[in-house]
Design a protein around this motif. Structure first.
Motif, PDB file in Angstrom:
ATOM      1  N   LEU A  26       0.744  -1.142   0.092  1.00 32.57           N
ATOM      2  CA  LEU A  26       0.096   0.046   0.013  1.00 32.57           C
ATOM      3  C   LEU A  26       0.983   1.290  -0.241  1.00 32.57           C
ATOM      4  O   LEU A  26       0.217   2.324  -0.742  1.00 32.57           O
ATOM      5  N   ALA A  27       2.040   1.316   0.679  1.00 31.35           N
ATOM      6  CA  ALA A  27       2.818   2.311   0.675  1.00 31.35           C
ATOM      7  C   ALA A  27       3.517   2.931  -0.747  1.00 31.35           C
ATOM      8  O   ALA A  27       3.386   3.856  -0.959  1.00 31.35           O
ATOM      9  N   VAL A  28       3.777   1.553  -1.520  1.00 34.21           N
ATOM     10  CA  VAL A  28       4.439   1.731  -2.739  1.00 34.21           C
ATOM     11  C   VAL A  28       3.306   2.162  -3.712  1.00 34.21           C
ATOM     12  O   VAL A  28       3.644   3.126  -4.499  1.00 34.21           O
ATOM     13  N   PHE A  29       2.154   1.637  -3.423  1.00 33.03           N
ATOM     14  CA  PHE A  29       1.097   1.868  -4.268  1.00 33.03           C
ATOM     15  C   PHE A  29       0.752   3.561  -4.013  1.00 33.03           C
ATOM     16  O   PHE A  29       0.359   4.048  -5.269  1.00 33.03           O
ATOM     17  N   GLY A  30       0.791   3.925  -2.939  1.00 29.09           N
ATOM     18  CA  GLY A  30       0.608   5.375  -2.549  1.00 29.09           C
ATOM     19  C   GLY A  30       1.628   6.227  -3.345  1.00 29.09           C
ATOM     20  O   GLY A  30       1.328   7.454  -4.004  1.00 29.09           O
ATOM     21  N   PHE A  31       2.620   5.931  -3.278  1.00 28.74           N
ATOM     22  CA  PHE A  31       4.052   6.613  -3.787  1.00 28.74           C
ATOM     23  C   PHE A  31       3.690   6.765  -5.473  1.00 28.74           C
ATOM     24  O   PHE A  31       4.057   7.722  -5.889  1.00 28.74           O
ATOM     25  N   THR A  32       3.563   5.654  -5.839  1.00 26.91           N
ATOM     26  CA  THR A  32       3.667   5.454  -7.395  1.00 26.91           C
ATOM     27  C   THR A  32       2.231   6.211  -7.821  1.00 26.91           C
ATOM     28  O   THR A  32       2.103   7.096  -8.984  1.00 26.91           O
TER      29      THR A  32
END
Length: 158
Positions: A26-32
């Motif tokens: 979810l963190a990676v998804f938010g950043f992307t």
């Protein structure tokens, strides 16, 4: 058969590994998502600025730049406001708006062909009649049929 009580997401006895993976994902998804939205917003605001500068949109609002930063602040704020709608709209509603806009754009392009070539320029030979009236009219009819048969487009609004 797998006992779901003993099987945790992504392995592990107590499920902490799965929760860590989900948190990381979810963190990676938010950043992307943020990284994708920022250039899109900058591009859209610049397109609106160019249209305002050229007089296609009201110049007073769309065609002005910030004096210090030389950026189209009004357009950035407008696009940001539309982007914030993503927080409250469902994906189905957003897809419906996109479909509606695409069908409306296709319809307007075909009606513009009829208006410009067939009516204004009077290209009314047999070839002109087929190319500039019949084909665009058929495309308008197909677009309306698609629009009204899809539940998520203008057929769903009525």
């Amino acid at each position: 058969m797998v006992d779901t009580d003993d099987y945790q997401c992504c392995g592990g006895e107590n499920g902490y590994e799965g929760k860590a993976f989900v948190t990381f994902f979810l963190a990676v998804f938010g950043f992307t998502a943020f990284g994708s939205a920022m250039p899109s917003q900058a591009c859209a605001s610049r397109v609106l600025y160019a249209m305002g500068r050229d007089g296609q949109l009201p110049k007073r609002f769309f065609g002005t730049l910030h004096k210090k930063y030389n950026t189209p602040v009004n357009n950035i704020l407008l696009i940001s406001g539309f982007s914030l709608l993503a927080l409250v709209l469902s994906l189905t509603t957003v897809a419906s708006f996109i479909n509606f806009g695409a069908f409306l754009a296709f319809t307007c392009v075909n009606l513009s062909v009829i208006s410009h070539y067939f009516i204004k320029l009077k290209r009314r030979s047999l070839k002109g009649f087929i190319l500039y009236f019949i084909i665009p009219l058929l495309e308008v009819m197909v677009t309306f049929e698609l629009g009204f048969t899809c539940k998520s487009t203008w057929g769903g609004f009525g």
